[in-house]
Design a protein around this motif. Sequence first.
Motif, mmCIF file in Angstrom:
data_model
loop_
_atom_site.group_PDB
_atom_site.id
_atom_site.type_symbol
_atom_site.label_atom_id
_atom_site.label_comp_id
_atom_site.label_asym_id
_atom_site.label_seq_id
_atom_site.Cartn_x
_atom_site.Cartn_y
_atom_site.Cartn_z
ATOM 1 N N GLU A 72 15.668 21.322 -0.970
ATOM 2 C CA GLU A 72 14.737 20.506 -1.742
ATOM 3 C C GLU A 72 14.725 21.030 -3.180
ATOM 4 N N PRO A 73 14.479 20.198 -4.202
ATOM 5 C CA PRO A 73 14.182 18.762 -4.128
ATOM 6 C C PRO A 73 15.430 17.873 -4.094
ATOM 7 N N ARG A 84 17.444 17.367 -1.733
ATOM 8 C CA ARG A 84 17.473 16.597 -0.493
ATOM 9 C C ARG A 84 16.585 15.368 -0.599
ATOM 10 N N ASP A 85 15.410 15.531 -1.203
ATOM 11 C CA ASP A 85 14.499 14.394 -1.349
ATOM 12 C C ASP A 85 15.102 13.336 -2.267
ATOM 13 N N ASN A 86 15.716 13.779 -3.352
ATOM 14 C CA ASN A 86 16.329 12.827 -4.283
ATOM 15 C C ASN A 86 17.441 12.030 -3.606
#
Length: 329
Positions: free
Chosen positions: A165-166, A168-170
């Motif tokens: 993260e971040p 992975r979130d993107n």
Amino acid sequence: MSAIDIHDLSVVFPDGTTGLADIDLHVRPEEFLVLIGASGSGKTTLLRTIAGFLTPRSGSIAVDGRDITHVPPEKRRMGMVFQQHAVWPHMSVARNVEYPLRRAGVDKRKERVEQALELVGLAGFASRRPDSLSGGQRQRVALARAIVADPTVLLLDEALSALDEPLRDNLRRELVTLTRRAGLTTVHVTHDRTEALSVADRIVVLGEGRIQQIATPAELVSRPATAAVAAFIADATLLDATVLNAAPSEIIGSGESLTLAILPHMVEVLPAGEEGIPAQVRSVLYDGGDWSLTLDALDTVFRASVRGVRPEVGDAVTMRVHGPLGYRA
């Protein structure tokens, strides 16, 4: 736009272990379907069977009405991305993405490669080497390679779990946008409940090789089909109970055994001394504006959430339970 229809699918491994049992599933065209479950639940087995890497003992798999149960993986027109992006380091980005087209003997490959790279946000990266890319960029290359041959279905096997993260979130957000834009029917395996709830149109919860529930994220969280699903998806505390007095209109009768599922939002936390169940704070974690608690009470651990002043580990409190879910034992 492709629909997947799975009927009465069963997989048994050579040692006699049942991998899947009596799976019936319809994946809608352009749907983003997520498979989730505990380790050994059958989610990866189901994905690999759809891909053609495992042969079912019985049942059928069809895409847009075409039976592909015994069609080899390379002829199923499915793109697949694994947890480890497996980008070949000796090839440029363009050569990596071009590989499936080259194997299929497709002409005019350069334009297709450029379109795929643009779709995953890597326009201008064609001549780069994988060792000059970040982990997220290499995973985008793997995605481009999976979609360049215009697959009917995209299969993702823990495709984002190796990323931090971040990032992975993107990439999670971009992946959903990409599949919508490309009109892909997507089946995604993950062990991450937050990821499943955030990206899925519908979620399939598997356990011991069987489907436990198929629901939208909102339905799954608010109405788990079984006590086990409630515990897995929503961190419910499970308690054995017996009905002492059931109203005549109740389906469940007096004396019947139940499993109660108590979800975190059902637990109200009050100061010590209030009317309710005495409890003690075991742990406190910050969770997006709230404090996520575990509480020791009734020789059991409960989860709860409070807002405002942070409780401290060891604090005595009172808990009240509102509207627990009851399941026949």
